[in-house]
Motif scaffolding. Sequence first.
Motif, PDB file in Angstrom:
ATOM      1  N   GLN A 120     -54.838  94.030   8.790  1.00 54.02           N
ATOM      2  CA  GLN A 120     -54.024  95.216   8.892  1.00 54.02           C
ATOM      3  C   GLN A 120     -53.649  95.748   7.373  1.00 54.02           C
ATOM      4  O   GLN A 120     -53.472  94.657   6.588  1.00 54.02           O
ATOM      5  N   LYS A 121     -53.621  97.099   7.278  1.00 52.88           N
ATOM      6  CA  LYS A 121     -53.145  97.292   5.789  1.00 52.88           C
ATOM      7  C   LYS A 121     -51.773  97.037   5.354  1.00 52.88           C
ATOM      8  O   LYS A 121     -51.003  96.849   6.109  1.00 52.88           O
ATOM      9  N   GLY A 122     -51.647  96.425   4.277  1.00 49.21           N
ATOM     10  CA  GLY A 122     -50.142  95.818   3.753  1.00 49.21           C
ATOM     11  C   GLY A 122     -49.982  94.414   4.259  1.00 49.21           C
ATOM     12  O   GLY A 122     -49.118  93.754   3.691  1.00 49.21           O
ATOM     13  N   GLU A 123     -50.928  93.757   4.897  1.00 47.63           N
ATOM     14  CA  GLU A 123     -50.952  92.412   5.445  1.00 47.63           C
ATOM     15  C   GLU A 123     -51.342  91.592   4.147  1.00 47.63           C
ATOM     16  O   GLU A 123     -52.088  91.878   3.125  1.00 47.63           O
ATOM     17  N   ARG A 124     -50.566  90.372   4.188  1.00 46.03           N
ATOM     18  CA  ARG A 124     -50.910  89.275   3.046  1.00 46.03           C
ATOM     19  C   ARG A 124     -51.955  88.356   3.932  1.00 46.03           C
ATOM     20  O   ARG A 124     -51.816  87.904   4.522  1.00 46.03           O
ATOM     21  N   LEU A 125     -53.180  88.391   2.961  1.00 53.37           N
ATOM     22  CA  LEU A 125     -54.189  87.506   3.199  1.00 53.37           C
ATOM     23  C   LEU A 125     -54.544  86.653   2.368  1.00 53.37           C
ATOM     24  O   LEU A 125     -54.563  86.732   0.964  1.00 53.37           O
ATOM     25  N   LEU A 126     -54.717  85.363   2.702  1.00 47.59           N
ATOM     26  CA  LEU A 126     -55.274  84.055   1.856  1.00 47.59           C
ATOM     27  C   LEU A 126     -56.880  84.297   2.207  1.00 47.59           C
ATOM     28  O   LEU A 126     -57.040  83.722   3.444  1.00 47.59           O
ATOM     29  N   VAL A 127     -57.649  84.017   1.311  1.00 44.39           N
ATOM     30  CA  VAL A 127     -59.184  83.776   1.659  1.00 44.39           C
ATOM     31  C   VAL A 127     -59.029  82.327   0.844  1.00 44.39           C
ATOM     32  O   VAL A 127     -59.184  82.279  -0.471  1.00 44.39           O
ATOM     33  N   ARG A 128     -59.344  81.208   1.734  1.00 41.50           N
ATOM     34  CA  ARG A 128     -59.377  79.868   1.286  1.00 41.50           C
ATOM     35  C   ARG A 128     -60.896  79.383   1.250  1.00 41.50           C
ATOM     36  O   ARG A 128     -61.596  79.647   2.059  1.00 41.50           O
ATOM     37  N   GLY A 129     -61.186  79.289  -0.048  1.00 39.66           N
ATOM     38  CA  GLY A 129     -62.650  79.118  -0.499  1.00 39.66           C
ATOM     39  C   GLY A 129     -63.125  80.433  -1.079  1.00 39.66           C
ATOM     40  O   GLY A 129     -64.319  80.696  -0.772  1.00 39.66           O
ATOM     41  N   GLY A 130     -62.077  81.093  -1.945  1.00 39.96           N
ATOM     42  CA  GLY A 130     -62.474  82.175  -2.218  1.00 39.96           C
ATOM     43  C   GLY A 130     -63.685  82.411  -3.314  1.00 39.96           C
ATOM     44  O   GLY A 130     -64.053  83.671  -3.694  1.00 39.96           O
ATOM     45  N   THR A 131     -64.258  81.546  -3.845  1.00 36.72           N
ATOM     46  CA  THR A 131     -65.191  81.435  -4.979  1.00 36.72           C
ATOM     47  C   THR A 131     -66.492  81.114  -3.984  1.00 36.72           C
ATOM     48  O   THR A 131     -67.664  81.037  -4.773  1.00 36.72           O
ATOM     49  N   SER A 132     -66.766  81.145  -2.797  1.00 34.80           N
ATOM     50  CA  SER A 132     -68.121  81.261  -2.343  1.00 34.80           C
ATOM     51  C   SER A 132     -68.378  82.824  -1.996  1.00 34.80           C
ATOM     52  O   SER A 132     -67.417  83.574  -2.077  1.00 34.80           O
ATOM     53  N   SER A 133     -69.842  82.836  -2.028  1.00 40.09           N
ATOM     54  CA  SER A 133     -70.086  84.072  -1.712  1.00 40.09           C
ATOM     55  C   SER A 133     -69.506  85.077  -0.769  1.00 40.09           C
ATOM     56  O   SER A 133     -69.089  86.085  -0.833  1.00 40.09           O
ATOM     57  N   ILE A 172     -63.754  93.341   0.119  1.00 41.03           N
ATOM     58  CA  ILE A 172     -63.368  94.339   1.294  1.00 41.03           C
ATOM     59  C   ILE A 172     -62.048  94.342   1.628  1.00 41.03           C
ATOM     60  O   ILE A 172     -61.573  95.682   1.797  1.00 41.03           O
ATOM     61  N   ALA A 173     -61.190  93.246   1.525  1.00 42.89           N
ATOM     62  CA  ALA A 173     -59.938  93.436   2.071  1.00 42.89           C
ATOM     63  C   ALA A 173     -58.941  94.160   1.151  1.00 42.89           C
ATOM     64  O   ALA A 173     -58.253  94.924   1.491  1.00 42.89           O
ATOM     65  N   LYS A 174     -59.206  94.037  -0.115  1.00 46.69           N
ATOM     66  CA  LYS A 174     -58.552  94.649  -1.112  1.00 46.69           C
ATOM     67  C   LYS A 174     -58.617  96.052  -1.013  1.00 46.69           C
ATOM     68  O   LYS A 174     -57.728  96.923  -0.878  1.00 46.69           O
ATOM     69  N   GLN A 175     -59.982  96.524  -0.782  1.00 50.23           N
ATOM     70  CA  GLN A 175     -60.401  98.095  -0.534  1.00 50.23           C
ATOM     71  C   GLN A 175     -59.587  98.465   0.601  1.00 50.23           C
ATOM     72  O   GLN A 175     -59.211  99.926   0.647  1.00 50.23           O
ATOM     73  N   GLN A 176     -59.394  97.695   1.861  1.00 48.33           N
ATOM     74  CA  GLN A 176     -58.784  98.283   2.926  1.00 48.33           C
ATOM     75  C   GLN A 176     -57.224  98.203   2.934  1.00 48.33           C
ATOM     76  O   GLN A 176     -56.458  98.432   3.796  1.00 48.33           O
ATOM     77  N   GLY A 177     -56.688  97.871   1.632  1.00 47.02           N
ATOM     78  CA  GLY A 177     -54.977  97.724   1.592  1.00 47.02           C
ATOM     79  C   GLY A 177     -54.386  96.642   1.777  1.00 47.02           C
ATOM     80  O   GLY A 177     -53.557  96.683   2.030  1.00 47.02           O
ATOM     81  N   ALA A 178     -55.073  95.523   1.838  1.00 43.39           N
ATOM     82  CA  ALA A 178     -54.425  94.295   2.249  1.00 43.39           C
ATOM     83  C   ALA A 178     -53.929  93.834   0.791  1.00 43.39           C
ATOM     84  O   ALA A 178     -54.476  94.059  -0.288  1.00 43.39           O
ATOM     85  N   ILE A 179     -52.927  92.940   0.797  1.00 39.87           N
ATOM     86  CA  ILE A 179     -52.675  91.962  -0.533  1.00 39.87           C
ATOM     87  C   ILE A 179     -53.270  90.623  -0.350  1.00 39.87           C
ATOM     88  O   ILE A 179     -53.024  89.937   0.565  1.00 39.87           O
ATOM     89  N   VAL A 180     -54.053  90.458  -1.203  1.00 35.63           N
ATOM     90  CA  VAL A 180     -55.261  89.512  -1.013  1.00 35.63           C
ATOM     91  C   VAL A 180     -54.933  88.258  -2.272  1.00 35.63           C
ATOM     92  O   VAL A 180     -54.807  88.551  -3.538  1.00 35.63           O
ATOM     93  N   ALA A 181     -54.759  87.216  -1.740  1.00 33.62           N
ATOM     94  CA  ALA A 181     -54.525  85.955  -2.524  1.00 33.62           C
ATOM     95  C   ALA A 181     -56.107  85.028  -2.122  1.00 33.62           C
ATOM     96  O   ALA A 181     -56.665  84.965  -1.052  1.00 33.62           O
ATOM     97  N   SER A 182     -56.449  84.132  -3.247  1.00 33.43           N
ATOM     98  CA  SER A 182     -57.688  83.646  -3.071  1.00 33.43           C
ATOM     99  C   SER A 182     -57.343  82.369  -3.811  1.00 33.43           C
ATOM    100  O   SER A 182     -56.513  82.292  -4.598  1.00 33.43           O
TER     101      SER A 182
END
Length: 327
Positions: free
Chosen positions: A144-157, A165-175
Amino acid sequence: MMKAVVIHEPGAPSVLKLEQRPIPRPNPGEVLIRVKAFGLNRSEMFTRQGHSPGVKFPRILGIEAVGIVEKAPGNENAIPTGATAVTCMGGMGRMFDGGYAEYTCVPAKQVEVLKTKLPWKVLGALPEMLQTAWGSLYTALNLQKGERLLVRGGTSSVGFAAVGIAKQQGAIVASTSRKKEREGVVREYGADEFYVDDGAIAKQLEGQEDKKFDKVLELVGTVTLADSLAATKKGGTVCVTGIVGNSWSMEKFSPMEIIPKATKLTVYGGSEEDLKTMPFGELAEQVEIGKLKVKIGKVFKMDEIVEAHRCMDENTAEGKIVVLTGA
């Protein structure tokens, strides 16, 4: 006849052989695609190594392909000859011959037609990458928009795609990356925060409950799963999609010990229906205009398939590997 990459027995990259095969003939309800490019995926590496149950050899690998529609008997109105087509999943390269060839024949239900000016080397990187990233984020994690998301393995394709995609949809993204020097490129692709993955991200967040994550996309796999669960907020969700860590299972898995109270654990694996239900055309357009960045690693020709698989085995591509067929 056509050129195709055929595997007769599991093994190292050298088992992949470039051969002449008859061009398949589509039945009603199928589409024959003249393949222009295909991406390489770790699932194909596992199939090549003999880890995919039910796969019978010889087999043409490849769970995705992009190209030109040659024939679509019974589906000509929806899938016209000459159209640009993308396909992925649905048993490609496992239950029936896949995209590692100059032509592939697939069920019409798993073909998406689109208008795009993207070069083949870029379009060839997109089907499985975007489908997996979108499906993980919005089918499995319900991000959901505004949620904190962690992408673990963020340097994979898939990781790079999910971040964008998550950033464009309004999430707060950590990688994450195991290497500090990757922070710049991770932020370039849309990450708000960066963590060096030392295997203990939860420890890095001790005493900072507000910094924990609502959702975690776990692309490393079982080797970091327990820590990802510990880094998730109460009521949050972890989705296991990838196994970049190359470990399929956890020893002595104890759900009561590993899964925190009220935290949810799920998985994601794409199917042919998911390509039709996701906004693939919209995302491809965003890539075309530069709004969504995707990480292309190395590009090979089809007669370089052994080298391409070695590159995938060794994790040296730093992005999606694409093969151009020359068809």
